[in-house]
Enzyme design. Sequence first.
Site: not given
Lengths: 254, 618
Positions: B116, B401, B562, B587, B590, B593
């Site tokens: 973040s 958050t 991606c 990967c 995230c 996709c």
Amino acid sequence: MSGRVLVGVKRVIDYAVKIRVKPDRTGVVTDGVKHSMNPFCEIAVEEAVKLKEKKLVKEVVAVSCGPQQVQETIRTALAMGADRGIHVEVSGKDYETLGPLQVSKIFAALAKKEQADLIILGKQAIDDDCNQTGQMTAALLDWPQGTFASEVSFEADKLKVVREIDGGLETIKINLPAVVTADLRLNTPRYATLPNIMKAKKKKIANVKPADLGVDVCSRLEVLKVDEPPQRQAGVKVETVEDLVGKLKEAGRV
Amino acid sequence: MFPACRFSLRARRCVGALKAIQAEHVTPQLYSTRSSSSTVPRITTHYTVYPRDKDPRWEGVEMERFADEADVVIVGGGPAGLSAAIRLKQLANQHEKELRVCVVEKASQIGAHTLSGACLEPTALSELIPDWKERGAPLNTPVTEDKFSILTEKYRIPVPILPGLPMNNHGNYLVRLGHFVRWLGEQAEELGVELYPGYAAAEVLFHEDGSVKGIATNDVGIAKDGSPKDVFERGMELHAKVTMFGEGCHGHLAKQLYKQFNLRENCEPQTYAIGLKELWVIDEKKWRPGRTEHSVGWPLNRNTYGGSFLYHLNEGEPLVALGFVVGLDYTNPYLSPFREFQRWKHHPSIMSTLEGGNRIAYGARALNEGGFQSIPKLTFPGGMLIGCSPGFMNVPKIKGTHTAMKSGMLAAENAFSKITDENLQSETAGLYIPEYEEAFKKSWIWKELYSVRNIRPSFHNYFGLYGGMVYTGIFYWIFRGKEPWTLKHIGLDSAQLKPAKDCTPIKYPKPDGKISFDLLSSVALSGTNHEHDQPPHLTLKDDSVPVAQNLAIYDGPEQRFCPAGVYEYVPLETSDGMRLQINAQNCVHCKTCDIKDPSQNINWVVPEGSGGPAYNGL
């Protein structure tokens, strides 16, 4: 014969993580970086547990030297099947300078204290690539050693070890008690599954200090500087053989 | 060429295809994939697409699972999950009740999958742990300077941040959220929460009455082709009276739960953005700890939502956290969020900060932007949704958050009273806790999200970004979001892409290796890795769709959106045409996709636990 196996497990920076040198050049950044059990130590633990499952040994004791965090690594070994753990507390400056000589002295002392018949270690750690602890431990104990083991079996009261060497495979028979260091093809380590991690919480981890074992962890080595490897320089393409020879002469290589 | 009497069926088909090409001038690529009689190479081997009970390789394999009981199981060890766990234990200790709380987290350590900006509003934290400062919470950088600007290719137009605007950051802290989450984990463990990092929740378990019974962790030891390995072991079942799902943005279990319990029938579909982030150690002379910079505009056009952040952290060394966010409702399939990010760094105002510095970390994550309009039902028999999974991000503030933490706390409080109620008579085996949703609607999260609900949708006008800013200025700053209407979003992000033939490819500059970088070296910095011998966890419902649709119509946008280079279209080895290659090991979890795939054919499922990125304080 106590049937007890000591397995050393080392907590190292995970192999997939990019290492970063500390700004003050005294070492690498470890704070918050993902750590895991040294892959060769995993293989060592797996071999010990396999021997226990075959009823060739009675108890597997996982040992690790370091600060509080190594308890996670010992727990993973317990989850894989070790019976109990020993945490040799070494922290702060001592831990930064901890090396194979001190660790092998610790293992030698523990082996005598626990009356171990067999010590199985990983052949080397992926952070320092020393490949020394197993050999030094055997020397300190005056025990035979079977290093780079790709196969370990019991034959009567001796240990048959197939070693991976430069020229191929070497098979040796050594007396017990002995030190074995695990190479890659010895076995495929099992996963530490969640139910086993939960059970491992109930297994005992004893805390010991090096001083209790009569070992001085003071290092004989001083790290002067840690640097990143030099950046790879771009190559130069040449058109003809004459150019190539010319360039080699320029660089003083020919 | 071929004598007519010796035309085989195959030859006839080929000739026919060639004639069709001549007739229609369509790119040969399209036709060669269709006219080649070879089958599509098998990509997906995961058991969620090819069930194991019908698979002969799984005959006789022991599939029974070990089960354990807890009072509450929380999926996800992020701000929401950990806040919920901490709150539950605080209440249990306060009322002297025994409560077993288990948190399962797919990352190898708590905080390793957290990414973040981040600029944290400490309101929820102060409610949860009032003495956070004494306890050493890593909130080391109070915001000292707040800058907002519109970028053009060469210039920077500063925009004043008047008090009252959502992006005013006075009183907030710049944090490395991964470290903050790690600290929350330590607080949770101190209170007696059982944390299990490295174990992913792979399956939701149901009672016979349809209520949620708990979760099962992932199986281990399945080979890449879907067959069992020697080290195969079933995951474990964790049963609970109530299960809280805090998987973060676009969780894969939440995706199933939406369908199962129809939780989205009265809300709009969630809309998302992708955030890419890097950490840099910069030249000390350029370092201004506490400075917060945000920008919009270049390199995005006015109709593509997105912007940047650059935070100067005060954590010992001259560290800056910078990143770029692109709304996933973008229409041009040639857009690459990663390359926009790299390009943005070359803007003179950014480059001046980064010159002479060193990049030390990279990561990416989708974030939700739907806000108020996209909040689903939060409770169902046996379970609750918390955090960014249902999605409580305040988009103009770029903060989620504090709302995630508060939602976890509310869930905990209402679950606790229900679980410890001795006179409780539940209709379902898994507890149904609608009080959580009621409490949520009365809370400050609801008020906050309501007041900013129209800002994001206001970007969908002819003037795009500028229309949105005007709207924000009038309706938020002056009227505080009290306007009586609620603007709608434009629909699913995956439906927004225009066909490639209607769009122009974007020419991105080559990375220079000092300020901008190539994709693969960036992925290496994320420390991501997975056990290579496991079925790819990016599963396709239909293996033929990528080439037939994504590549044919949209020129394979997954190669570009991606942020980890998982998807590559490579030429077939034996015939003409392309195939999709999935580099599942890269990967970074995230979820972009799963969100942006125009065919909605990609289904992200969780890989073996402890795989994925190894972020350190990102």
